[in-house]
Each structure stands twice: as structure tokens, then as C-alpha cells.
Design a protein around this motif. Structure first.
Motif, PDB file in Angstrom:
ATOM      1  N   MET A 237      58.491 -21.497 -45.068  1.00 51.35           N
ATOM      2  CA  MET A 237      58.862 -20.127 -44.679  1.00 51.35           C
ATOM      3  C   MET A 237      58.089 -19.657 -43.449  1.00 51.35           C
ATOM      4  SD  MET A 237      59.203 -18.316 -48.435  1.00 51.35           S
ATOM      5  CE  MET A 237      59.632 -16.734 -47.720  1.00 51.35           C
ATOM      6  N   THR A 238      57.880 -20.564 -42.503  1.00 53.69           N
ATOM      7  CA  THR A 238      57.151 -20.225 -41.272  1.00 53.69           C
ATOM      8  C   THR A 238      57.942 -19.219 -40.446  1.00 53.69           C
ATOM      9  OG1 THR A 238      56.199 -22.437 -41.246  1.00 53.69           O
ATOM     10  CG2 THR A 238      56.082 -21.154 -39.202  1.00 53.69           C
ATOM     11  N   THR A 239      57.285 -18.157 -40.015  1.00 54.04           N
ATOM     12  CA  THR A 239      57.942 -17.136 -39.203  1.00 54.04           C
ATOM     13  C   THR A 239      58.339 -17.724 -37.846  1.00 54.04           C
ATOM     14  OG1 THR A 239      56.617 -15.412 -40.250  1.00 54.04           O
ATOM     15  CG2 THR A 239      57.706 -14.848 -38.170  1.00 54.04           C
ATOM     16  N   PRO A 240      59.573 -17.483 -37.370  1.00 53.12           N
ATOM     17  CA  PRO A 240      59.992 -18.026 -36.072  1.00 53.12           C
ATOM     18  C   PRO A 240      59.071 -17.565 -34.944  1.00 53.12           C
ATOM     19  CG  PRO A 240      61.871 -17.152 -37.286  1.00 53.12           C
ATOM     20  CD  PRO A 240      60.649 -16.746 -38.038  1.00 53.12           C
ATOM     21  N   GLU A 241      58.810 -18.488 -34.008  1.00 54.46           N
ATOM     22  CA  GLU A 241      57.938 -18.156 -32.879  1.00 54.46           C
ATOM     23  C   GLU A 241      58.671 -17.354 -31.811  1.00 54.46           C
ATOM     24  OE1 GLU A 241      56.308 -21.739 -31.386  1.00 54.46           O
ATOM     25  OE2 GLU A 241      55.170 -22.221 -33.209  1.00 54.46           O
ATOM     26  N   LYS A 242      59.988 -17.499 -31.745  1.00 54.43           N
ATOM     27  CA  LYS A 242      60.769 -16.812 -30.706  1.00 54.43           C
ATOM     28  C   LYS A 242      60.705 -15.306 -30.910  1.00 54.43           C
ATOM     29  CE  LYS A 242      65.422 -16.555 -28.712  1.00 54.43           C
ATOM     30  NZ  LYS A 242      66.828 -17.031 -28.826  1.00 54.43           N
ATOM     31  N   ILE A 243      60.394 -14.593 -29.834  1.00 63.81           N
ATOM     32  CA  ILE A 243      60.310 -13.128 -29.883  1.00 63.81           C
ATOM     33  C   ILE A 243      61.721 -12.541 -29.926  1.00 63.81           C
ATOM     34  CG2 ILE A 243      59.567 -11.061 -28.651  1.00 63.81           C
ATOM     35  CD1 ILE A 243      57.303 -12.710 -27.459  1.00 63.81           C
ATOM     36  N   ASP A 244      61.938 -11.629 -30.850  1.00 61.39           N
ATOM     37  CA  ASP A 244      63.235 -10.974 -30.978  1.00 61.39           C
ATOM     38  C   ASP A 244      63.290  -9.784 -30.028  1.00 61.39           C
ATOM     39  OD1 ASP A 244      65.627  -9.917 -31.726  1.00 61.39           O
ATOM     40  OD2 ASP A 244      65.096  -9.511 -33.814  1.00 61.39           O
ATOM     41  N   GLY A 245      64.032  -9.924 -28.931  1.00 62.37           N
ATOM     42  CA  GLY A 245      64.103  -8.866 -27.929  1.00 62.37           C
ATOM     43  C   GLY A 245      65.320  -7.973 -28.079  1.00 62.37           C
ATOM     44  N   TRP A 246      65.829  -7.833 -29.302  1.00 68.54           N
ATOM     45  CA  TRP A 246      67.062  -7.066 -29.519  1.00 68.54           C
ATOM     46  C   TRP A 246      66.873  -5.585 -29.204  1.00 68.54           C
ATOM     47  CZ3 TRP A 246      68.264  -3.175 -33.154  1.00 68.54           C
ATOM     48  CH2 TRP A 246      69.621  -2.849 -33.244  1.00 68.54           C
ATOM     49  N   LYS A 247      67.917  -4.994 -28.600  1.00 71.26           N
ATOM     50  CA  LYS A 247      67.931  -3.558 -28.324  1.00 71.26           C
ATOM     51  C   LYS A 247      69.297  -2.993 -28.698  1.00 71.26           C
ATOM     52  CE  LYS A 247      64.635  -3.635 -24.470  1.00 71.26           C
ATOM     53  NZ  LYS A 247      64.425  -3.320 -23.023  1.00 71.26           N
ATOM     54  N   ALA A 248      69.285  -1.833 -29.340  1.00 64.89           N
ATOM     55  CA  ALA A 248      70.535  -1.165 -29.713  1.00 64.89           C
ATOM     56  C   ALA A 248      71.217  -0.600 -28.472  1.00 64.89           C
ATOM     57  CB  ALA A 248      70.248  -0.060 -30.713  1.00 64.89           C
ATOM     58  N   GLU A 249      72.539  -0.434 -28.577  1.00 57.36           N
ATOM     59  CA  GLU A 249      73.332   0.170 -27.498  1.00 57.36           C
ATOM     60  C   GLU A 249      73.912   1.493 -27.971  1.00 57.36           C
ATOM     61  OE1 GLU A 249      75.832  -2.578 -24.882  1.00 57.36           O
ATOM     62  OE2 GLU A 249      75.713  -3.723 -26.745  1.00 57.36           O
ATOM     63  N   ASP A 250      74.162   2.392 -27.025  1.00 63.47           N
ATOM     64  CA  ASP A 250      74.854   3.629 -27.332  1.00 63.47           C
ATOM     65  C   ASP A 250      76.341   3.359 -27.522  1.00 63.47           C
ATOM     66  OD1 ASP A 250      72.514   5.121 -27.110  1.00 63.47           O
ATOM     67  OD2 ASP A 250      72.794   5.400 -24.941  1.00 63.47           O
ATOM     68  N   MET A 251      76.977   4.155 -28.356  1.00 62.89           N
ATOM     69  CA  MET A 251      78.427   4.028 -28.526  1.00 62.89           C
ATOM     70  C   MET A 251      79.130   4.366 -27.216  1.00 62.89           C
ATOM     71  SD  MET A 251      79.168   3.098 -31.642  1.00 62.89           S
ATOM     72  CE  MET A 251      80.845   3.663 -31.916  1.00 62.89           C
ATOM     73  N   PRO A 252      80.088   3.551 -26.769  1.00 62.94           N
ATOM     74  CA  PRO A 252      80.778   3.831 -25.502  1.00 62.94           C
ATOM     75  C   PRO A 252      81.658   5.067 -25.597  1.00 62.94           C
ATOM     76  CG  PRO A 252      81.822   2.007 -26.634  1.00 62.94           C
ATOM     77  CD  PRO A 252      80.590   2.327 -27.420  1.00 62.94           C
ATOM     78  N   LYS A 253      81.852   5.732 -24.485  1.00 61.99           N
ATOM     79  CA  LYS A 253      82.714   6.912 -24.439  1.00 61.99           C
ATOM     80  C   LYS A 253      84.182   6.491 -24.409  1.00 61.99           C
ATOM     81  CE  LYS A 253      79.420   9.964 -22.088  1.00 61.99           C
ATOM     82  NZ  LYS A 253      78.260   9.083 -22.259  1.00 61.99           N
TER      83      LYS A 253
END
Length: 501
Positions: free
Chosen positions: A168-184
Motif C-alpha cells: 500500500m505504498t503511497t504513489p510518488e507522483k504529485i497530484d496536480g489536479w485543479k477544479a474548473e468553473d462550470m462553463p457559461k
């Protein structure tokens, strides 16, 4: 923000309360390998949460264009909540295989919320009375909308939540996820206007790419190298009408070594050919027992991945298809395998002449609003009951891992598949390989197949009959020809096929 292809969007348009368009899997795990010998639900939540960055589908949701004037878009969901997507239930005692099949069918029949990321994991505990499994196992039922993945990209999504050991080793890759605003709305309408302007150019480009392939196909048909016999409609069966909202599910595993040994009995045969022949034999026995077996061969649609090497992690579907006769009119198991092999070779030649990627691109030609309207009208008027089917069922092959996999420290001991059915096609056979095993899992309409255990048993007996035929043939002394040389033991030329007729 990324727009869905026409092929991906078609699965959104086909979605109705009776035809949810998600695929998935049923993994079974032994928690004794996990740290401490057990797995808590909060451990699973943490484990999945740490691996969300491994697949884009986990946190992307759909945004529909008003009036479906254009295909929908994916955006990074600003309201993502992992606890909505990972759920937890338990089977009542005794926790046997039949109970698991019923629960899988019940969960699979429920449509997904199209306003959220299109996946769900349900942990099913209490698998305490299943032959071949240690008590205390649990199942992971995954559901992922077909608009987001096909079988091949689903393997990439599965890889994101599985390890090669129990650490259960934690992944080394950094999670750079960012949410987006709902489009108009105005932005969506402006994009649809531009896209619809360039649609005629896309149509001409696709047609232009297909013309050389059409010419090759016509030439091969004239020369007799390719037959167009599979272009005719398939015979009608109980699986080829309007479907209900209810599902059945079951799975039958086989030893991969046995399947590979069987394929050696027919020159050029593949593992896929053997699986298709087993399905053909199973359908023959199941329908024959109900006096509903057509005289003509039933056919199966087999999806073909057209992903390039650099597209394995891409979102959505990149698939074409071929149609193969299943030899349900052939009584002898080995002759059925030869028939299926010949059909597969011919169908691959037809698809190869035009180009599988080009055939897939034809899905781009239908306008989005028309595609959605056509899908809804087809279901509403029950059109599937009024015409001959294009094919009778689906047989789709999903390659799995050859090495053991671990989920939250628990070792996977079995993997099976689920799939969507829809009006006109009420049976899908999902082939999933894992380690030394290959399994035929099937999803069907409960009205069309009220006794799934009978079909599962028919598949087992079809396999056993084919295995016995191969063993008997190998043990038989060689047949002497007129010039005193042993005759060839296999081959397709001049083979005689027993039929119902």
C-alpha cells in the motif's frame, strides 16, 4: 474543458432509464494479505483517494450543450466528493455465489447520475460461502460510463487503483489536479456554432479516407478472397427485442492453459476463436432447450480497439467492430471451432480492407441533436421488436494482468466483467483474463434470460464438450491416406458441418 467525440457522446444519447450505458468489473479480493490481515472501509477510501491522479475519468464530469446542439464536454468537477463514489454494503448470510450474482445485477441495473463524475465503486463484504474462496473475501463492483472509457482504457483506470504488492505504498507522483468553473451557456452555444460550421468538411474528409478501402473491399469480394455473408441480418432470438429495466449476471471461469490447448486443434485458431466457439455452443444448448434455436448461425459483434501506442491512457472510446458467426447451427464442437475461425478470418479481412480506424470515424458524421433524438425515439416506439437484428449478442475481450494485483493490500483472486445491453441487443459476454484464468461473464435482460444459471451451465458444458473432442481427437490413431501417408489432423478445407437442418 475537453469535448467528447461523437462515438463517446453516442453512449450518452443512448442512455435511458431502461438502458444505462456503463461498463464495469467485479474483482474479488482476499484481505488476509493486507497489513493486519483485514481491510477497513476507511482504509479503502484513503487508498482510492491517494490514487485519483492515476486516471482523468475519476474527477471529470459531463456538461451538456443546451438542446444537444453539440456534443457534451468534460470538465474537472468543482463539487467532487469521493464518498459519493465509493460505497459499502454486505451480503446477508450465507454469502454465496448466487447472492453475489443477484446483488451485482441489481447494482448494475441502476443508471448513474450524469451530473457527477461517471464512476462508482461498491465494496461488497460477506463473501463467506463461495467455492474456491477463503471466507472473509470481499468484492469490488466498479461502474464506469461507456462515454468515459472502453475496455482498453478501462484497464488503465483499473491499474490506477491496483498495486503489484500488498505494501500500500503511497504513489510518488504529485497530484496536480485543479477544479474548473462550470462553463457559461453562451460559451457553449458559441462553440457549437463554430463546430457545426466545420462539420461538412469533417464528413468529406472521412468519406475521402474510406474510398480507397471500399475499393479494396470490392476487389477482394470479386476475387473471392472475402465473403460478405455476414452483411445479412441476424436471426431473431429472445435477446433481440426491447429490453426491460432489470438485469441478470453470472460468470464462468476456465483455465487459460485449457483454452490454449484447444486452439491448437485447428490450424491458425486463436484464444478468441475458442471463446467464441464456447459462447456459440452455450447459446446453442441454452436456446435448443427452449425450442428457440434458429436454423441459421447466431452472430456476435466483437469490438476492436483502434488505439495507437500513444493513446492508451486517453479518455473515451477508440473502437471499431467486426461481426462473427458463432456456429450455433453446428453440432460437432470441433467443427464449430473451425466454422468460427473461418468466420473470424473473413470478418477481419473485411474490416482490414476498409480500415478499422476509418469505420470508427463514421460515428462522427451524425449531428449531435439528431443522434440524441434518434436514440430516444428508437426506445420509445419499441423499434427493436419490429426489425431483424444486426447481430445477436456482443462478445468483448478485455485483457487483464498476468501477475497478481492488490487493492488496499488485499490480493485479487478473481476478476470478471459487466457490460451494457440495449434495445435490440440484450446479451453481452465480457471476457476477462487474469493470471492463469480466463472467464466468460455475461449480462442480460431478466425478461429475456430469467434463468442465468442455466446459460452459465450451458457455457460450462460447451467448454467440456470442446475439450473432450480435442482430447479424443489427439488420442485417435492417424488416418492413413491412399498413398500410405498419415492424413493431416486439422485443417479447414472441405470440412463437413452437422446442422439442425
Amino acid at each position: 474543458m475537453q469535448q467528447l467525440s461523437a462515438q463517446d457522446a453516442s453512449f450518452v444519447y443512448l442512455e435511458t432509464p431502461h438502458t444505462p450505458m456503463h461498463i464495469g468489473s467485479v474483482g474479488i479480493y482476499d484481505p488476509s494479505t493486507a497489513p493486519g490481515g483485514f481491510v477497513r472501509f476507511k482504509d479503502i477510501l484513503r487508498f482510492v483517494g491517494e490514487r485519483l491522479g492515476g486516471a482523468r475519468s475519476f474527477r471529470q464530469r459531463l456538461v451538456r450543450v443546451p438542446f444537444d446542439l453539440d456534443h457534451p464536454y468534460w470538465i474537472e468537477d468543482p463539487e467532487f466528493d469521493i464518498e459519493y463514489h465509493v460505497r459499502h454494503i454486505a451480503l446477508p448470510k450465507p454469502g454465496d455465489w448466487r447472492q453475489l450474482c443477484i446483488q451485482v445485477a441489481r447494482l448494475h441495473s441502476r443508471p448513474m447520475d450524469l451530473t457527477k463524475p461517471l464512476w462508482e465503486f461498491t465494496i461488497i463484504e460477506g463473501l463467506d460461502n463461495i467455492d474456491g474462496l477463503p471466507p472473509g473475501c470481499f468484492a469490488l463492483l466498479s461502474k464506469v460510463h461507456h462515454a468515459a472509457i472502453d475496455g482498453m482504457s478501462g484497464v488503465e483506470m483499473s491499474a490506477a487503483v491496483h498495486d503489484l504488492d500488498a505494501s500500500m505504498t503511497t504513489p510518488e507522483k504529485i497530484d496536480g489536479w485543479k477544479a474548473e468553473d462550470m462553463p457559461k451557456v453562451a460559451d457553449l452555444l458559441a462553440r457549437s456554432y463554430v463546430n457545426n460550421l466545420i462539420q461538412p468538411m469533417r464528413i468529406m474528409e472521412t468519406i475521402g479516407r474510406s474510398l480507397p478501402g471500399m475499393g479494396r473491399l470490392a476487389s477482394q469480394v470479386r476475387s473471392g478472397d472475402v465473403s460478405i455473408r455476414n452483411a445479412r441480418p441476424a436471426p431473431k432470438t429472445p435477446f433481440n427485442g426491447k429490453v426491460s429495466a432489470h438485469r441478470v449476471w453470472d460468470a464462468v471461469p476456465f483455465a487459460l492453459t485449457d483454452i490454449r490447448a484447444i486452439k491448437e486443434a485447428v490450424d491458425g485458431a486463436t484464444v478468441n476463436d475458442v471463446i467464441l466457439a464456447i459462447v456459440g455452443g452455450g447459446l446453442r444448448q441454452y436456446l435448443n432447450g427452449k425450442d428457440q434455436l434458429p436454423k441459421e448461425t447466431l452472430t456476435a459483434m466483437a469490438p476492436i480497439s483502434v488505439r495507437g501506442e500513444g493513446e492508451k491512457a486517453a479518455l473515451g472510446n477508440l473502437v471499431s467492430a467486426m461481426v462473427v458467426g458463432l456456429g450455433t447451427q453446428v453440432e460437432d464442437p470441433l467443427e464449430r471451432l473451425r466454422f468460427v475461425h473461418d468466420e473470424a478470418v473473413n470478418s477481419k479481412a473485411m474490416t482490414g480492407a476498409v480500415g478499422a480506424r476509418t469505420l470508427a470515424d463514421y460515428s462522427q458524421l451524425m449531428p449531435s441533436a439528431l443522434a440524441g433524438l434518434a436514440a430516444r425515439l428508437y426506445t420509445r416506439v419499441g423499434a427493436a421488436n419490429a426489425h431483424a437484428p444486426v447481430f445477436n449478442c456482443v462478445v468483448t475481450n478485455v485483457p487483464g494482468s498476468r501477475v497478481p494485483l492488490f487493492f488496499a493490500g488485499a490480493r485479487m483472486v478473481g476478476m470478471y466483467g459487466t457490460g451494457p445491453i440495449f434495445d435490440g441487443m440484450g446479451l453481452i459476454n465480457t471476457i476477462y483474463s487474469y493470471g492463469p484464468t480466463i472467464a466468460i461473464s455475461f449480462t442480460s435482460d431478466r425478461d429475456a434470460m430469467p434463468d442465468p444459471a442455466a446459460y452459465a451451465e450451458a457455457l460450462r458444458q460447451s467448454f467440456e464438450a470442446l475439450k473432450a473432442a480435442v482430447t479424443e481427437r489427439a488420442a485417435a490413431p492417424p488416418v492413413e491416406t491412399n498413398d500410405n501417408r498419415p492424413a493431416a489432423k486439422s485443417g479447414n478445407a472441405g470440412s463437413r458441418r452437422k446442422s439442425n437442418g
